[in-house]
Each structure stands twice: as structure tokens, then as C-alpha cells.
Design a protein around this motif. Structure first.
Motif, PDB file in Angstrom:
ATOM      1  N   LYS A 263       8.440  28.165 -37.507  1.00 20.22           N
ATOM      2  CA  LYS A 263       7.240  28.452 -38.451  1.00 20.22           C
ATOM      3  C   LYS A 263       5.978  28.758 -37.786  1.00 20.22           C
ATOM      4  O   LYS A 263       5.306  29.723 -37.869  1.00 20.22           O
ATOM      5  CB  LYS A 263       6.931  27.289 -39.364  1.00 20.22           C
ATOM      6  N   ALA A 264       5.765  28.038 -36.605  1.00 19.55           N
ATOM      7  CA  ALA A 264       4.628  28.294 -35.657  1.00 19.55           C
ATOM      8  C   ALA A 264       4.860  29.505 -34.786  1.00 19.55           C
ATOM      9  O   ALA A 264       3.836  30.574 -34.987  1.00 19.55           O
ATOM     10  CB  ALA A 264       4.656  27.086 -34.621  1.00 19.55           C
ATOM     11  N   LEU A 265       6.087  29.897 -34.310  1.00 21.17           N
ATOM     12  CA  LEU A 265       6.332  31.063 -33.880  1.00 21.17           C
ATOM     13  C   LEU A 265       6.221  32.216 -34.546  1.00 21.17           C
ATOM     14  O   LEU A 265       5.582  33.214 -34.326  1.00 21.17           O
ATOM     15  CB  LEU A 265       7.841  31.290 -33.181  1.00 21.17           C
ATOM     16  N   ALA A 266       6.605  32.312 -35.911  1.00 22.72           N
ATOM     17  CA  ALA A 266       6.659  33.213 -36.830  1.00 22.72           C
ATOM     18  C   ALA A 266       5.108  33.621 -37.141  1.00 22.72           C
ATOM     19  O   ALA A 266       4.964  34.899 -36.964  1.00 22.72           O
ATOM     20  CB  ALA A 266       7.187  32.804 -38.332  1.00 22.72           C
ATOM     21  N   LYS A 267       4.332  32.641 -37.193  1.00 24.80           N
ATOM     22  CA  LYS A 267       2.787  32.984 -37.659  1.00 24.80           C
ATOM     23  C   LYS A 267       2.156  33.620 -36.309  1.00 24.80           C
ATOM     24  O   LYS A 267       1.511  34.939 -36.498  1.00 24.80           O
ATOM     25  CB  LYS A 267       2.066  31.733 -37.614  1.00 24.80           C
ATOM     26  N   VAL A 268       2.696  33.414 -35.111  1.00 22.70           N
ATOM     27  CA  VAL A 268       2.080  34.212 -34.044  1.00 22.70           C
ATOM     28  C   VAL A 268       2.656  35.489 -33.680  1.00 22.70           C
ATOM     29  O   VAL A 268       1.837  36.308 -33.566  1.00 22.70           O
ATOM     30  CB  VAL A 268       2.365  33.197 -32.730  1.00 22.70           C
ATOM     31  N   LEU A 269       3.910  35.467 -34.038  1.00 23.10           N
ATOM     32  CA  LEU A 269       4.540  36.954 -33.851  1.00 23.10           C
ATOM     33  C   LEU A 269       3.908  37.924 -34.945  1.00 23.10           C
ATOM     34  O   LEU A 269       3.761  39.081 -34.462  1.00 23.10           O
ATOM     35  CB  LEU A 269       6.069  37.002 -34.047  1.00 23.10           C
ATOM     36  N   LEU A 332       2.591  32.572 -26.748  1.00 23.35           N
ATOM     37  CA  LEU A 332       3.468  32.114 -27.794  1.00 23.35           C
ATOM     38  C   LEU A 332       3.183  30.474 -28.348  1.00 23.35           C
ATOM     39  O   LEU A 332       3.051  30.163 -29.359  1.00 23.35           O
ATOM     40  CB  LEU A 332       5.198  32.218 -27.602  1.00 23.35           C
ATOM     41  N   ARG A 333       2.819  29.969 -27.146  1.00 28.82           N
ATOM     42  CA  ARG A 333       2.308  28.518 -27.284  1.00 28.82           C
ATOM     43  C   ARG A 333       0.893  28.421 -27.665  1.00 28.82           C
ATOM     44  O   ARG A 333       0.501  27.855 -28.629  1.00 28.82           O
ATOM     45  CB  ARG A 333       2.927  27.806 -26.356  1.00 28.82           C
ATOM     46  N   GLU A 334       0.211  29.192 -26.690  1.00 25.76           N
ATOM     47  CA  GLU A 334      -1.416  29.010 -26.622  1.00 25.76           C
ATOM     48  C   GLU A 334      -1.857  29.599 -27.933  1.00 25.76           C
ATOM     49  O   GLU A 334      -3.030  29.148 -28.205  1.00 25.76           O
ATOM     50  CB  GLU A 334      -1.891  29.372 -25.521  1.00 25.76           C
ATOM     51  N   TYR A 335      -1.398  30.535 -28.456  1.00 22.08           N
ATOM     52  CA  TYR A 335      -2.093  31.126 -29.599  1.00 22.08           C
ATOM     53  C   TYR A 335      -1.830  30.373 -30.847  1.00 22.08           C
ATOM     54  O   TYR A 335      -2.467  30.648 -32.111  1.00 22.08           O
ATOM     55  CB  TYR A 335      -1.506  32.589 -29.718  1.00 22.08           C
ATOM     56  N   ILE A 336      -1.027  29.470 -31.154  1.00 16.14           N
ATOM     57  CA  ILE A 336      -0.710  28.846 -32.328  1.00 16.14           C
ATOM     58  C   ILE A 336      -1.775  28.155 -32.912  1.00 16.14           C
ATOM     59  O   ILE A 336      -2.265  28.479 -34.268  1.00 16.14           O
ATOM     60  CB  ILE A 336       0.398  27.769 -31.968  1.00 16.14           C
ATOM     61  N   GLU A 338      -5.153  28.798 -32.751  1.00 14.20           N
ATOM     62  CA  GLU A 338      -6.075  29.980 -33.318  1.00 14.20           C
ATOM     63  C   GLU A 338      -5.583  30.476 -34.469  1.00 14.20           C
ATOM     64  O   GLU A 338      -5.974  30.610 -35.417  1.00 14.20           O
ATOM     65  CB  GLU A 338      -6.406  30.797 -32.149  1.00 14.20           C
ATOM     66  N   THR A 339      -4.144  30.952 -34.427  1.00 14.52           N
ATOM     67  CA  THR A 339      -3.522  31.679 -35.577  1.00 14.52           C
ATOM     68  C   THR A 339      -3.264  31.059 -36.758  1.00 14.52           C
ATOM     69  O   THR A 339      -3.656  31.611 -37.741  1.00 14.52           O
ATOM     70  CB  THR A 339      -2.135  31.908 -34.814  1.00 14.52           C
ATOM     71  N   TRP A 343      -4.962  29.103 -41.945  1.00 17.74           N
ATOM     72  CA  TRP A 343      -4.367  28.521 -43.300  1.00 17.74           C
ATOM     73  C   TRP A 343      -5.125  27.126 -43.256  1.00 17.74           C
ATOM     74  O   TRP A 343      -4.665  26.200 -44.420  1.00 17.74           O
ATOM     75  CB  TRP A 343      -2.958  28.198 -43.244  1.00 17.74           C
ATOM     76  N   THR A 344      -6.507  27.146 -42.765  1.00 14.79           N
ATOM     77  CA  THR A 344      -7.052  25.541 -42.994  1.00 14.79           C
ATOM     78  C   THR A 344      -6.203  24.583 -42.718  1.00 14.79           C
ATOM     79  O   THR A 344      -6.104  23.537 -43.516  1.00 14.79           O
ATOM     80  CB  THR A 344      -7.793  25.557 -44.429  1.00 14.79           C
ATOM     81  N   PRO A 345      -5.756  24.350 -41.502  1.00 15.25           N
ATOM     82  CA  PRO A 345      -4.695  23.416 -41.462  1.00 15.25           C
ATOM     83  C   PRO A 345      -5.273  22.204 -41.472  1.00 15.25           C
ATOM     84  O   PRO A 345      -6.491  21.774 -41.143  1.00 15.25           O
ATOM     85  CB  PRO A 345      -4.080  23.631 -40.363  1.00 15.25           C
TER      86      PRO A 345
END
Lengths: 506, 506
Positions: A263-269, A332-336, A338-339, A343-345
Motif C-alpha cells: 500500500k505504501a509503494l502504491a501511493k508513492v508510485l 521509494l522509501r523516503e517519499y512515503i 510526504e505522499t 490522507w491525514t494519517p
């Protein structure tokens, strides 16, 4: 802003006295400054300091602390204000002590591999100076461009290279501190070996400014890393990540071992500006890094990768062949973070020992999944050191208030699970005000009593960043305001004149 | 022996009560035991405890501490008794608490790379268990065959691999301690990242048992080192050693960098059981070690050696090509201490930052040479971390008493020079009783006052190893406790002048 108005209108003399302790113009009381310097990256508390003071020397810091003791003024240290636990927030009429003007690197010693820093040196500034000398300051994290060394020490900052280099604690050779009593202590004198009693330096690291102020720190530097190389591996399931870590650690000296979920990767991609690591889709990904000092080392990495594929742990993988590829894999890891901020996590920064991570993560997943099946959980973090960042994304159809109310319930379950697994409710962000009321999930009541007693040794009048780590006073805002007025009246009658005579209140 | 006789004769009931707290036979009062358990490797103080107690569980340790508080009995912790500062000596009628029966390794976790140790685990035992698992416990020194983990923690033991692995402090993932009040604290829970307030674990490391007893420690393990390779280099003079260190550190990750003088080498070679490293005679020698993981690394080492020869720093050198050769080169350094013990050496264990070593060493040499030209000085030590062992050999024609009287004068000069160079009067042996009266050469009076106040937090009745690090806290003990309690109360109740609510404002 009530508090500040009460003070500044009733006792301008107090702020006038403060002004005499520093250079002209180095006390600010305008609304913009109060707002800017009264907060960190957390947004839960409205900033409400009465003044910001900018010392330029250790002597000025001591004078400020003595002044604060005399008049029982609460002080809040301020570095780069990038904290995530409200440890540097001044929400209760405190005076903020900013180290923005104590920002020099005073010396770099190539034999000792050390840099003498004032507390306001920005992390990136130290990293750059080290690099210019062919050396390396290895504590690194998202906010390194604005966080300051004093703040890093106050929170014992960690980041992405802890598996190899440890926390900030490992890099403090020595420091000078001004205690809450105004005493200057020179702790450890930058020595590697020093067996002369209690290492009080260690107490100040991670104390969030509740014992005193760091006024100078000698930071260790390391040799520059050689040919850093990253691999991103897609794993069959979460349980496969641990044997993969194990396999690589037994063959290589890793400089990082991070993980993130599909899910984290999908958001970044979905951003569109970072290439996918490979075509296969996997439920979890590991990002590992090492120094490919020789061809042989790179071959070890490839052999281990093949072994992990044969075992069924790893489904696909890629290894960087250039610096550009290295940086792209890291994105791929560092942008998570911010990305997903879109979604107001609801964020949590927790840790358990590495071997407990799989069971712990599954239990949290199950709890949240059962009660809030519509919540999307995004996991990522520094799995090589047991530090997980749990992020729950706000469903589109839920209001912010409803979401955070539900998260408060989740919070309790998360912390109960942390306690059950003997973990930490704050792995690297600190306690500050946001974790303060949950401290007993990680520290026993007896331990907390000892911590308070230790604070009393260094800060008997409780002027140093009060309300951080521990609550100081319970009650309502009105109680506090009433108490404030009473205190102001007491000043009128007694204390202020005492203060002017230079007598410290015991 | 006065104290002990007073106590044991006046209060046999007290020892009887102690016996009820542990298993039958686990309190000894016979002369042989009192003599054996009352001392460490120092021989300056006559052992005079009243009893030795051997707890087997944490609960028993707590019971002993509570009993001691009740009756104001002084307790001295006892590990392997290999200390060199008399920190574990019981010379004043104390009760010795020996951890000989709490000597189990309770768990080894290969994922976390940790071993849970009781305090009486012998260092070598931990090293062996690690090795069996393909791992490594890197803190190593001459007494590892009998020193215990609890004692290593109490003195923050260092040794010969500090340049790479750091002190014992770096290897304590977490520990359980019983404070001087009898409370059990579980410190840090073995976590790598834990930002939940003061890291009190650090206070107990190096506290020489003056705050409480370690009853369990989780020690980190490392991967096993690969193909350790040593070089011994003869240098043109002492000043050449630093650039050699610098050159090798910029090319290799060193696991050790030791040095010794020609005089030290001559004494070892005179034994006849260790081969000379090479034919050339040089004034100083460096022994360095690294992992020759690949041929390339070994080539880097050789290239650096050649560079050092070209620069005129190094006159000759040798590199080990086998494990036997490695061990033989290490013997040149490791046998020094034992070999020179024949000359009744006056020993000092001091440190400065690495870059100050040459000037510092020359100054000490000059001072001793000027006043005592007949004294032979043998230098050796862990120069890669700034730790020097200064050894002055007794001239044959001088009596022991005369020699030590003269050394007392030297002591003062040495410590004054240490102070001038901002160094440590005890790099790795601790303070105990032998360095106690010189503590102000390394720690300021203000710092020492804070240390005493910290002790009062954990040991308000002063029963924990009194007289070690500081002179016994005199009649003011109760005053100190009262003062501290008052401070805690003030701090707990304080209302801040500028407002203090702890209430979240949205």
C-alpha cells in the motif's frame, strides 16, 4: 495569547530585565515570532510563548537560566522546531530560548574525527562540513535540512542508518550543558575512554531539554561510506522479511534495512515521478543498503539474494548499479511519509525488539482490521532496528474529527499491544507532550518516580521545559490562569524585589 | 579489621537475619572467604568484610538491599574481583554481595543478536557462547577469563578492541537493576530505539555499584570477525605514530591500534618465548589489526604500509599471514603487562583525546626524566582511543617504600598534566578507592556535587558501595535526602509564573 498579554502588560519590567541579558534586539515579542518559535512540526497545541530570547554565548544562556530561576519563569528550548512530539512547543506562556544565533561549527579535528558544534548548527551543515573533509556524519533523517544538533541531542535522534551507526547518542563525544540551576558542566571532555564516575552526558541526551540546555557538543565523525549500494526486494509475506534480514546480516555489514508495504509503494508510485523497482507485485518490500567496497562484496549480496529466492522468501529484486539508481530506490522509501500526508494519517512511532516485530505487527493489523475494517493501514519503517511507523489513513467519507476520535481508541490498543510486547511507545520521536500521558505503557511508575527525582537534581525549580515528558500540574486552563494571576500578585508583593537583589530562591 | 569485628560481635543476630534471606549455606563468614571475597586485583587495602552473601535470585538481591537499608549496613558488589581500582574491595566491615551463583546465560536470540546474562556470567563464557552461535562478543581484555558481566558493566570495561567496538556501554541492550532503595527497574527493555525519557541504564553503566546492583543484562552480540590480520610497524619516533594511524584509518576499518615502546618490546623479547617481529630496532611500535575480508583489503593495507615507509614514518613492518602469526604478533603487546610486573611497576591508566597524545606523552616523559632520570618508563596502550598505560619500573637499588613514595609525587605531576590536557585520570579502570581522592583532576567540583545528588536519588541511605568514587558521604546524608525530597515536592507542586496548564488547546 492571554498569558503573554497578562505578563507583558503587568510586568514589562521582567522582559526588560531579560533584554539586558542578551544583545540588543535579541528578545522578540511580536505576534509572528511568538507564533513561529512557539511550535514544532506537531500542530496539536496553539503556540503561546511570552517572548523569544536568542542568546549568543554560554554566559548569556547561564544568565537567562538564572533569571528564570529568580522569577520562576518556564523556559522552552528551541532548535530547528522539526520535532514530532511537541517537546519544543511553548503553549503556556513560557519564554522560548532559541539557539539560532549559536550556530557555528567551532572546530573540526581530523585526527580525532570530531567537530565542535554550537547547539544551533543544522544537521545538514554538519554533514556538509564532514563531507568537505572526506568524513561523514551518519545520523540522517527527513528533517536534516532544518533540525539542529541541540535538538537532535535532546531527542537522541535516530533515522535511517541506525542499524549501522546507532542513534545520535553514539556520536556525542562530549558536551557542555547549562543545567536548570544555571551551572555549566563540561561532560566527558570528548574522550573515548573515561571511567571517572557517572556519565551524566548520557542523561542529557534524550532529555528533551528538561534538565538543562546543551550549549556546545563535540560530535564524532566517521569515514565516508564507500560505493553505497541498495537492493529492493519484494517478499512473499511479512514473515519472510526476518529471514531475509538474517541472511543478509550474516553475509554483509548493512547500513540500512527498511521495509514498506504494498500500500505504501502504491501511493508513492501513483505520484508518477519515481520508477517502480520491478514488475512483480509483492505484499511487502525490503530496502537494504551496504557498502559494495569490492566486487566480492557485491557478489555476496547477489548470492544471498539468490538464496532468499530459492527459500521462497523473496519473489523479485533489484540492485542499484549507479548513484542515480541508488537514489531512485531510496525515494521509494523516503517519499512515503510526504505522499501519505494527503490522507491525514494517524501516525505512530513504536518499537519492539527485532525478533518480536512479525507477531507484533500482525496483532496490531488484526485489532485495527477487526474494529475498523474500512481503515487503510500503511506500514513502513526501520525494521532492522525494530522501529515501525504505523500509519492509518483517513477514509474519504469520514470527517477529521470522527477519524481522530476513532484513532484515540486505536491509540489505546496500540499502546496496550506495545506494552504486551515490552516495546516503546516512542522509538525516536520523543515524549514531549503528545506521548506524555501514555508514558506508563513503556516505563514503570517506579521508574518514572526516579526520573522525576533525577530531574529535581538538575532542575530543582522545574523551570526547564515543564510539562514535557511528565505532566507537572493537572487542572483546567482556568485554574492555570487563576494561578497565574495569583502568582503575578505574589510577585508584586515579594518575589520581584527578591529577584532584583540577586538572591536566588531556594 | 575493627569495623567488622564491631559489627559481627555486636550484632550476630543481624547476620542470622541475613541468612534467612538466601538459601542455606549462602552466607559465609570464615576468614578465608572474607579474605578472598573482600579484595580485587589491587593490593593496597586489607580486606575486612563481615560476611559474604550469595543471592541466587533477583528477589533475594532485593531482600538483601532492603535488609541493608533497615540496618544501615554497607554492601559491596563482587564479581570476578579483577578490578584495578579497589572498587570491589570491602575494607571497612561491609557485607559483600557476590554474584557467583547468578551465573547463567538465560537466553540467546539469533535474530536480535542478544544474550540475556545474569551478572555473574564470566566474560569468556559469553564470548564462547557467542562463538558457538557464529557470533561475537567483542569486549575483550586480559582478565576476560575471570571478570564477570556485572563487573564489566559497573566499570564500563574497555580493552583492546574499543577503536572498533566501543566500551561495554555499547553492548548493553537493556538491564534489570536493583537500586539502593531495593526497587527493581527494568531499563530499556533491550530496545534499539527507545525515546521515552532519561536513559537511566546509562547511569548504572560505570557506576561501580554505587547506585544499585545489576541483576540481569541483555548483551548485544556482533557478527564474527573475518580473517583478522595484524601488522606490527616500527616507527621512526613517537610523532610518526599519529600519521600512521591517520593513514590506515582512511583506508581500512581498524579493529585495533595499539602501541608500545622499544623498552616494552625488549622486556617481552627477553622472555625468549615470543619471536621478534623483524630485525630492525625502532623506538616505537604500532600494532594494528583489521579484517582482511578480501585480497583487495589486504592490498590496501600493504599500499598504506608502503606509503608510510615512503613518508619516513615507518622503518620496518610485518603482516600476519596465518592465525598463528596473528597470535604471535598480539603476544608482543599482550605479554607486556605480565612481563613488567617483575619490576613492581607504578601503573597509571590515563587518557586524552587522540590528537593530544603526542604532546601529552612527551610532557610526562620530560617531567619524569628531569626529576627521576634513573626511572625507566615503559609506555604502552590503546593509542587508537587515546588510552595510555604509563608504567614506571622500580630501579633495582630502590626499596619498594622509597619507590612508591617518589611515585606519589609523580602521581601529582601526572594528574596535573592530565588536567592540563583535559584528559581522564582513569580511562578504563574506574575510580574505586585508588583514584577517589584525585577525582577533581578530571571532574569539576560542581559536577561531583551533581554526581553525589544523583547517587542520593538511587541510594538515599548511602549503603551501596560507600567510599567508592566519592569519600563516604558524611553526617549530612539525611540532610541531603531531606533537601532532595523537598526539591521533588517543590517541583511537583510548582505553579509557574507564566502559566502552566498541561491542558491541550486545539
Amino acid at each position: 495569547m492571554n498569558c503573554s498579554r497578562v505578563l507583558s502588560m503587568t510586568h514589562p519590567a521582567l522582559i526588560d530585565e531579560l533584554k539586558t541579558l542578551v544583545e540588543p534586539g535579541k528578545v522578540l515579542t511580536d505576534a509572528d515570532s511568538l507564533n513561529a518559535y512557539g511550535k514544532d512540526w506537531t500542530k496539536h497545541f496553539a503556540p503561546a510563548p511570552v517572548a523569544i530570547v536568542f542568546p549568543k554565548t554560554t554566559e548569556q544562556v547561564q544568565a537567562i537560566v538564572r533569571w528564570a530561576n529568580q522569577h520562576t519563569v518556564a523556559l522552552v528550548p528551541s532548535g530547528g522546531r522539526t520535532g514530532l512530539s511537541a517537546a519544543a512547543v511553548a503553549a503556556n506562556g513560557e519564554v522560548v530560548v532559541s539557539f539560532d544565533y549559536m550556530n557555528q561549527i567551532l572546530d573540526v579535528n581530523l585526527t580525532d574525527r570530531t567537530a565542535v558544534c554550537q547547539p544551533g548548527v543544522v544537521t545538514k551543515q554538519l554533514q556538509n562540513v564532514a563531507e568537505e573533509q572526506g568524513l561523514y556524519y551518519p545520523v540522517d533523517f527527513a528533517s536534516s535540512g532544518s533540525s539542529q544538533i541541540g535538538g537532535n541531542i535532546g531527542t537522541n535522534a535516530g533515522g535511517i542508518k541506525v542499524i549501522r551507526y546507532g542513534m545520535t547518542r553514539n556520536w556525542v563525544a562530549g558536551m557542555k550543558v547549562v543545567t536548570g540551576k544555571g551551572d555549566l558542566l563540561e561532560l566527558n571532555k570528548d574522550l573515548i575512554k573515561n571511567a571517572t564516575g557517572y556519565d551524566m552526558r548520557q542523561l542529557f541526551i534524550g532529555a528533551e531539554g528538561t534538565l538543562g540546555f546543551v550549549v556546545e557538543a563535540t560530535m564524532r565523525l566517521d569515514r565516508a561510506p564507500k560505493n553505497l549500494t541498495a537492493m529492493v526486494l519484494g517478499t512473499a509475506d511479512f514473515d519472510s522479511i526476518m529471514p531475509v534480514l538474517h541472511a543478509f546480516q550474516s553475509k554483509l555489514d548493512l547500513t540500512a534495512f527498511e521495509f514498506f508495504s504494498d500500500k505504501a509503494l502504491a501511493k508513492v508510485l501513483a505520484r508518477g515521478d519515481v520508477p517502480a523497482p520491478f514488475e512483480s507485485e509483492c505484499p511487502f518490500y525490503a530496502l537494504l543498503e551496504f557498502e559494495a567496497t569490492t566486487e566480492e562484496v557485491a557478489n555476496h549480496a547477489l548470492e544471498t539474494f539468490e538464496h532468499c529466492v530459492e527459500q521462497g522468501w523473496v519473489l523479485d529484486g533489484v540492485m542499484s548499479q549507479s548513484e542515480t539508481q541508488l537514489h531512485n530506490l531510496w525515494k521509494l522509501r523516503e517519499y512515503i511519509s510526504e505522499t501519505i500526508s494527503h490522507w491525514t494519517p494517524y501516525k505512530n512511532d513504536i518499537s519492539v525488539t527485532v525478533s518480536k516485530v512479525p507477531a507484533f505487527l500482525k496483532e496490531i493489523d488484526a485489532i485495527v482490521g477487526e474494529h475498523y475494517p474500512d481503515f487503510e493501514i500503511v506500514w513502513f519503517g526501520h525494521i532492522g532496528d525494530g522501529n515501525l511507523h504505523l500509519n492509518i489513513l483517513k477514509p474519504e467519507n469520514l470527517s477529521k474529527d470522527e477519524f481522530f476520535a476513532k484513532c484515540a481508541t486505536v491509540n489505546k490498543w496500540v499502546f496496550e499491544t506495545v506494552e504486551k510486547y515490552n516495546g516503546s511507545i516512542s522509538a525516536e520521536h520523543g515524549v514531549g507532550m503528545t506521548k506524555r500521558d501514555y508514558l506508563t505503557y513503556s516505563r514503570s511508575p517506579v521508574e518514572i518516580e526516579y526520573m522525576k527525582a533525577v530531574k529535581a537534581v538538575f532542575d530543582p525549580n522545574g523551570i526547564m521545559n515543564p510539562g514535557k515528558i511528565f505532566a507537572v500540574l493537572t487542572g483546567t486552563r482556568e485554574d492555570a490562569v487563576n494561578e497565574l494571576s495569583a502568582q503575578v500578585r505574589r510577585w508584586d508583593q515579594h518575589s520581584f524585589s527578591l529577584g532584583q537583589s540577586g538572591v536566588h530562591r531556594a
